[in-house]
Design a protein around this motif. Structure first.
Motif, PDB file in Angstrom:
ATOM      1  N   GLU A 140       0.241   3.276  -1.696  1.00 28.75           N
ATOM      2  CA  GLU A 140       0.878   3.497  -3.231  1.00 28.75           C
ATOM      3  C   GLU A 140       0.240   4.616  -3.754  1.00 28.75           C
ATOM      4  O   GLU A 140      -0.804   4.807  -3.883  1.00 28.75           O
ATOM      5  CB  GLU A 140       0.647   2.102  -4.146  1.00 28.75           C
ATOM      6  CG  GLU A 140       1.440   0.996  -3.445  1.00 28.75           C
ATOM      7  CD  GLU A 140       1.227  -0.339  -4.259  1.00 28.75           C
ATOM      8  OE1 GLU A 140       0.504  -0.243  -5.195  1.00 28.75           O
ATOM      9  OE2 GLU A 140       1.758  -1.391  -3.730  1.00 28.75           O
ATOM     10  N   LYS A 180       4.505   5.063  -1.290  1.00 30.16           N
ATOM     11  CA  LYS A 180       5.242   4.326  -2.237  1.00 30.16           C
ATOM     12  C   LYS A 180       5.106   4.948  -3.371  1.00 30.16           C
ATOM     13  O   LYS A 180       3.784   4.725  -3.988  1.00 30.16           O
ATOM     14  CB  LYS A 180       5.236   2.837  -2.070  1.00 30.16           C
ATOM     15  CG  LYS A 180       5.851   2.171  -3.301  1.00 30.16           C
ATOM     16  CD  LYS A 180       5.665   0.748  -3.116  1.00 30.16           C
ATOM     17  CE  LYS A 180       6.206  -0.014  -4.358  1.00 30.16           C
ATOM     18  NZ  LYS A 180       6.032  -1.591  -4.399  1.00 30.16           N
ATOM     19  N   VAL A 216       4.440   4.716  -7.634  1.00 34.42           N
ATOM     20  CA  VAL A 216       4.371   3.546  -8.640  1.00 34.42           C
ATOM     21  C   VAL A 216       4.311   4.389  -9.870  1.00 34.42           C
ATOM     22  O   VAL A 216       3.308   5.421 -10.183  1.00 34.42           O
ATOM     23  CB  VAL A 216       3.296   2.888  -8.246  1.00 34.42           C
ATOM     24  CG1 VAL A 216       2.968   1.722  -9.507  1.00 34.42           C
ATOM     25  CG2 VAL A 216       3.220   2.255  -6.914  1.00 34.42           C
ATOM     26  N   THR A 236      -3.460   0.860  -3.416  1.00 31.07           N
ATOM     27  CA  THR A 236      -3.225   2.133  -4.197  1.00 31.07           C
ATOM     28  C   THR A 236      -4.038   3.266  -3.592  1.00 31.07           C
ATOM     29  O   THR A 236      -5.414   2.865  -3.259  1.00 31.07           O
ATOM     30  CB  THR A 236      -3.767   1.881  -5.810  1.00 31.07           C
ATOM     31  OG1 THR A 236      -2.800   0.922  -6.194  1.00 31.07           O
ATOM     32  CG2 THR A 236      -3.625   3.180  -6.380  1.00 31.07           C
TER      33      THR A 236
END
Length: 409
Positions: free
Chosen positions: A117, A138, A140, A172
């Protein structure tokens, strides 16, 4: 990676706002205040250095060191080492790239793995999202939001510390910081940077800090490198640009600076993609930084003269926007100014594709009917948040005086 998986990763990110609106501006012969480059030349001292480099014999026409021309990395290490307050190894802690764009690409490809992330602060420069996705990451998102009591300058747009903290998870890998921000012009202050720093350290997260407009700050706003904060050098990749630094965007010289345990991974991507950057341009940029190192803090410094000149243009654009009913958000830094278009009652026709954001439709109307090209700000937001900011467009004020044009708008 299978071809099918790669196709899924790039699906939906092939559209480019710059291609679409630049073509439209050219078609209608519009005054283009959309794209972010100046229409004035670089300073004479770097132009002369470039001319000398291309007429100076054999060596500067050939390959140089793949990870950065030695004179350039040496002066970058010396120059920025003084700013961050530490010794920077020119050969291990700096990678010279084909513009900041390639530095960003190398960073994402080298450091982001499948499922990682990456927190992106909105509004964001539009390449961050597709580059993260191409690496398998991904995105965020966490938006800067205008204060409810006022929204006059970019400083009035702030992060919620609680909202930001909620985005950090065990997955993350990194957060992307852009200061001064494009398109908003926000310059993150020390307290805001400390919030980000504390979260990065707490969660062992990398910080990718895009600082290409670092010398362009106005009205006393001060650019602070997050890598200079305690505990952040070891986890920060700082991205810079000679194009923005010396008003020479076509030279395409950029760099990434950080600890060698991180930079070694970027070098692997670099050497297996572009491999090498133009030698003569690097030589000229090296001369530019050497000159600025000697003039640092003096009135003769280009890093003092350039923002002083742009601040005048910034003020002129703000006055022009107000004169036609637009509400500018005065930027603390960068090339750009956002403006609120909600007070303008444009006669937008009902056409197919009404699902596209209002600001996109407004900019197309502006180009076709007023011959003025800008960029819709929703292009700098995620799908989940773009509907929250439908009434802003972006202007580039690093242009000549266009005051006479506004009487026609």
């Amino acid at each position: 990676m299978s071809r099918q998986l790669h196709a899924r990763r790039i699906e939906g990110i092939d559209k480019n706002v710059w291609v679409e609106f630049t073509q439209l501006a050219a078609e209608y012969k519009a005054v283009n205040l959309g794209q972010g480059f100046p229409d004035f030349p670089p300073p004479s001292f770097v132009q002369e250095a470039f001319c000398k480099a291309v007429s100076g014999g054999f060596a500067l026409h050939q390959y140089t060191r793949a990870f950065g021309h030695p004179p350039l990395v040496k002066i970058l290490a010396k120059f920025f080492g003084r700013i961050v307050g530490r010794d920077i190894d020119p050969l291990d802690d700096i990678l010279v790239t084909v513009g900041a764009y390639q530095a960003l690409f190398c960073t994402f490809q080298a450091l982001i793995d499948d499922g990682d992330e990456v927190i992106i602060i909105e509004p964001f420069f539009d390449c961050y999202q597709p580059m993260v996705k191409m690496a398998g990451g991904k995105c965020v998102y966490v938006p800067l939001r205008p204060k409810k009591d006022k929204c006059e300058t970019s400083a009035d747009w702030v992060l919620s510390p609680g909202e930001l903290a909620s985005k950090f998870t065990s997955h993350t890998k990194a957060i992307i910081l852009n200061t001064p921000n494009n398109p908003l012009g926000k310059v993150f202050n020390r307290e805001e940077l400390q919030v980000i720093s504390d979260l990065c350290i707490k969660h062992d997260v990398l910080c990718i800090s895009d600082e290409v407009y670092e010398w362009l700050t106005y009205n006393g706003a001060k650019h602070i490198k997050i890598a200079s904060l305690p505990g952040m050098w070891e986890r920060t990749i700082t991205i810079g640009s000679a194009g923005k630094t010396f008003s020479a965007t076509g030279w395409k010289v950029g760099w990434a600076i950080g600890s060698t345990h991180i930079l070694k991974h970027l070098r692997t991507v670099h050497q297996n993609s572009v491999y090498h950057c133009p030698t003569a341009a690097q030589e000229a940029v090296a001369h530019g930084f050497q000159r600025e190192f000697e003039q640092f803090g003096k009135p003769e410094s280009y890093f003092i003269q350039l923002p002083a000149n742009l601040q005048v243009k910034r003020q002129k654009l703000a006055q022009c926007l107000k004169s036609v009913g637009l509400q500018p958000i005065i930027p603390e830094g960068g090339y750009f100014m956002m403006a609120d278009i909600s007070a303008i009652k444009a006669n937008l026709p009902d056409l197919p594709g009404q699902d596209e954001p209002y600001d996109h439709r407004f900019v197309k109307w502006l180009i076709k009917n007023k011959r003025l090209a800008t960029i819709p700000v929703s292009a700098f937001y995620s799908h989940e948040h773009c509907k929250d900011f439908p009434n802003y467009i972006r202007f580039c004020f690093a242009k000549v005086n266009l005051s006479g044009y506004w009487s026609q708008v």
